[in-house]
Design a protein around this motif. Structure first.
Motif, mmCIF file in Angstrom:
data_model
loop_
_atom_site.group_PDB
_atom_site.id
_atom_site.type_symbol
_atom_site.label_atom_id
_atom_site.label_comp_id
_atom_site.label_asym_id
_atom_site.label_seq_id
_atom_site.Cartn_x
_atom_site.Cartn_y
_atom_site.Cartn_z
ATOM 1 N N GLN A 84 6.264 1.674 10.994
ATOM 2 C CA GLN A 84 6.975 1.163 9.924
ATOM 3 C C GLN A 84 7.608 -0.095 9.540
ATOM 4 O OE1 GLN A 84 11.005 3.581 10.396
ATOM 5 N NE2 GLN A 84 11.047 3.240 8.229
ATOM 6 N N PHE A 85 7.478 -0.589 8.595
ATOM 7 C CA PHE A 85 8.041 -2.305 8.144
ATOM 8 C C PHE A 85 8.307 -2.775 6.827
ATOM 9 C CE2 PHE A 85 3.279 -1.941 6.564
ATOM 10 C CZ PHE A 85 4.197 -2.720 5.498
ATOM 11 N N CYS A 86 9.349 -3.212 6.791
ATOM 12 C CA CYS A 86 9.735 -3.879 5.343
ATOM 13 C C CYS A 86 9.621 -4.851 4.996
ATOM 14 C CB CYS A 86 11.096 -4.595 5.957
ATOM 15 S SG CYS A 86 12.465 -3.052 6.541
ATOM 16 N N ALA A 87 8.490 -4.472 4.146
ATOM 17 C CA ALA A 87 8.280 -6.297 3.457
ATOM 18 C C ALA A 87 9.018 -7.432 3.059
ATOM 19 C CB ALA A 87 8.641 -6.005 1.661
ATOM 20 N N GLY A 88 10.408 -7.138 2.718
ATOM 21 C CA GLY A 88 11.119 -8.969 3.297
ATOM 22 C C GLY A 88 10.727 -9.731 4.953
ATOM 23 N N ASN A 94 2.399 -8.845 2.406
ATOM 24 C CA ASN A 94 2.476 -8.202 1.456
ATOM 25 C C ASN A 94 2.967 -8.609 0.452
ATOM 26 O OD1 ASN A 94 4.291 -7.229 3.802
ATOM 27 N ND2 ASN A 94 5.460 -7.347 2.058
ATOM 28 N N PRO A 95 2.525 -9.346 -0.876
ATOM 29 C CA PRO A 95 3.257 -9.746 -1.246
ATOM 30 C C PRO A 95 3.641 -9.056 -2.762
ATOM 31 C CG PRO A 95 0.981 -10.648 -1.631
ATOM 32 C CD PRO A 95 1.330 -10.183 -0.392
ATOM 33 N N SER A 96 2.844 -7.409 -3.028
ATOM 34 C CA SER A 96 2.589 -6.786 -4.106
ATOM 35 C C SER A 96 4.092 -6.231 -3.429
ATOM 36 C CB SER A 96 2.172 -6.183 -3.716
ATOM 37 O OG SER A 96 1.366 -5.679 -2.754
ATOM 38 N N ILE A 97 4.177 -5.414 -2.624
ATOM 39 C CA ILE A 97 5.548 -4.787 -2.827
ATOM 40 C C ILE A 97 6.738 -4.842 -2.390
ATOM 41 C CG2 ILE A 97 3.919 -2.840 -1.894
ATOM 42 C CD1 ILE A 97 5.046 -3.520 0.877
ATOM 43 N N THR A 98 6.767 -6.566 -2.973
ATOM 44 C CA THR A 98 8.464 -7.237 -2.479
ATOM 45 C C THR A 98 9.074 -7.072 -4.307
ATOM 46 O OG1 THR A 98 7.338 -9.361 -3.098
ATOM 47 C CG2 THR A 98 7.993 -8.393 -0.634
ATOM 48 N N VAL A 99 7.619 -6.901 -5.281
ATOM 49 C CA VAL A 99 8.607 -7.059 -6.250
ATOM 50 C C VAL A 99 9.916 -5.792 -6.451
ATOM 51 C CG1 VAL A 99 6.771 -4.275 -7.140
ATOM 52 C CG2 VAL A 99 8.128 -5.697 -8.298
ATOM 53 N N LEU A 100 9.552 -4.672 -5.512
ATOM 54 C CA LEU A 100 10.486 -3.611 -4.784
ATOM 55 C C LEU A 100 11.713 -3.839 -4.772
ATOM 56 C CD1 LEU A 100 7.944 -0.982 -3.525
ATOM 57 C CD2 LEU A 100 9.320 -0.911 -6.031
ATOM 58 N N GLU A 101 11.619 -5.634 -4.127
ATOM 59 C CA GLU A 101 12.519 -6.057 -3.447
ATOM 60 C C GLU A 101 13.485 -7.137 -4.063
ATOM 61 O OE1 GLU A 101 12.347 -5.558 1.718
ATOM 62 O OE2 GLU A 101 11.855 -7.256 0.319
ATOM 63 N N LEU A 102 12.986 -7.110 -5.289
ATOM 64 C CA LEU A 102 13.495 -7.869 -6.748
ATOM 65 C C LEU A 102 14.809 -7.664 -6.414
ATOM 66 C CD1 LEU A 102 11.140 -9.045 -8.730
ATOM 67 C CD2 LEU A 102 11.982 -10.625 -7.793
ATOM 68 N N PRO A 103 16.349 -8.328 -6.633
ATOM 69 C CA PRO A 103 17.599 -7.462 -6.672
ATOM 70 C C PRO A 103 18.443 -7.792 -8.243
ATOM 71 C CG PRO A 103 17.738 -10.631 -7.328
ATOM 72 C CD PRO A 103 15.956 -10.075 -7.310
#
Length: 337
Positions: A84-88, A94-103
């Motif tokens: 398990q890890f966190c994109a941020g 893992n730039p592609s999944i950081t879209v899910l961390e946008l504010p």
């Protein structure tokens, strides 16, 4: 008689080797301690063992296999089979999944967070992005909107965040920066010490983590509705290990994901959130609620600029960034209708 015994012994030995060869044991790298954030992994291990009659088992380690910020690296070299890890923690990996961390994306429930995350994980560009690390995205760890626990004078307006040192990663950190806060990225296990020593005055977490990592023990205030966003923390498997599974074990694993996620969401909603209010009350922590105008101003300052910057920088990386952003925002908009 001797010939018969020899044949019997050889047959028994062959059967033992065959049984051993069919058994699969995976190592799983998590961190901290067992908590709401890891309940889907625990449930998945339980379900897989049951469905395979113990032929496929998972050894779950909380910090004994890797540092949480190095779990993706460990997966890439096959040091363990699941993590398990966190994109941020490492947006460049893992730039592609950081879209899910946008504010301020507007995700409102854990069920919605799960659905959107799984859709992103299955996008070909995301699959390719994680393939660089020999990793296959298995399932998210859906989390509610983050809010801040802090010490000292409680911020009552956005202006009060100016100069405030806060632990915040990814898009949440970028959002806090737009209102003058000073974000610091650190792993969850480092946060309590940083808070106690005054390195940070506030910490951005979901409720389960505030309880698990002790940030509420010396806190004096909690923001109830700042809701700048959340983090995306997938569970991944080593692709080669996944491909090497016998068909029945692979089916047991993949066929248990939704059940594990359903269990996780129920656990988080019914147990973690039920404990959160009393935990604040027991410690006399003040609840800070911001007015609609303050929240609107925060969203205006943070949301659009962050999305624009994310799309531009990741398009330059060769990702279909606009397409990924539209996928996420389109699903959110569709559910709101």
């Amino acid at each position: 008689m001797r010939k018969f015994m020899n044949r019997t012994a050889i047959a028994a030995l062959s059967l033992a080797f065959a049984t051993e060869a069919m058994a699969t044991e995976w190592n799983v790298s998590l961190w901290g301690k067992r908590r709401a954030f890891t309940e889907h992994v625990e449930k998945l291990a339980e379900l897989v063992a049951e469905k395979t009659n113990g032929e496929f088992t998972m050894n779950i380690s909380y910090g004994g296999l890797s540092n949480n910020k190095e779990n993706l690296d460990g997966i890439s070299i096959g040091a363990f089979e699941m993590a398990q890890f966190c994109a941020g923690y490492h947006a460049d990996k893992n730039p592609s999944i950081t879209v899910l961390e946008l504010p301020f994306l507007g995700v409102s429930t854990l069920e919605q967070e799960t659905e959107i995350s799984m859709a992103v994980y299955q996008h070909p560009a995301v699959v390719k992005d994680l393939a660089r690390w020999n990793a296959t995205l298995l399932m998210p760890s859906p989390l509610p909107q983050y809010n801040l626990v802090g010490t000292g004078d409680a911020p009552k307006t956005l202006a009060d965040f100016d100069g405030l040192t806060v632990r915040a990663t990814g898009g949440i950190g970028a959002a806090m920066e737009t209102i003058g806060a000073v974000p610091t990225s650190m792993s969850a296990s480092e946060v309590r010490q940083a808070m106690d020593s005054g390195i940070v005055k506030a910490v951005s977490f979901a409720p389960h983590a505030h309880m698990s990592f002790g940030t509420i023990e010396n806190a004096t205030w909690w923001t109830t509705n700042l809701n700048p966003g959340t983090v995306n923390c997938p569970v991944v498997v080593n692709t080669e290990a996944l491909d090497d599974l016998p068909a029945d074990q692979r089916e047991a694993l993949l066929g248990s994901v939704q059940e594990a996620l359903d269990y996780y969401v129920e656990y988080y909603n019914n147990q973690t959130m039920a404990a959160w209010g009393p935990a604040l009350d027991e410690r006399g922590i003040e609840r800070i609620t911001f007015g609609d105008a303050e929240i609107a101003a925060f969203k205006e300052a943070a949301a659009a600029p962050a999305a624009k910057a994310w799309i531009e920088s990741n398009t330059a990386r060769g990702l279909p960034a606009q397409e990924l952003y539209d996928l996420v925002t389109g699903m959110i908009a569709a559910e709101g209708k």
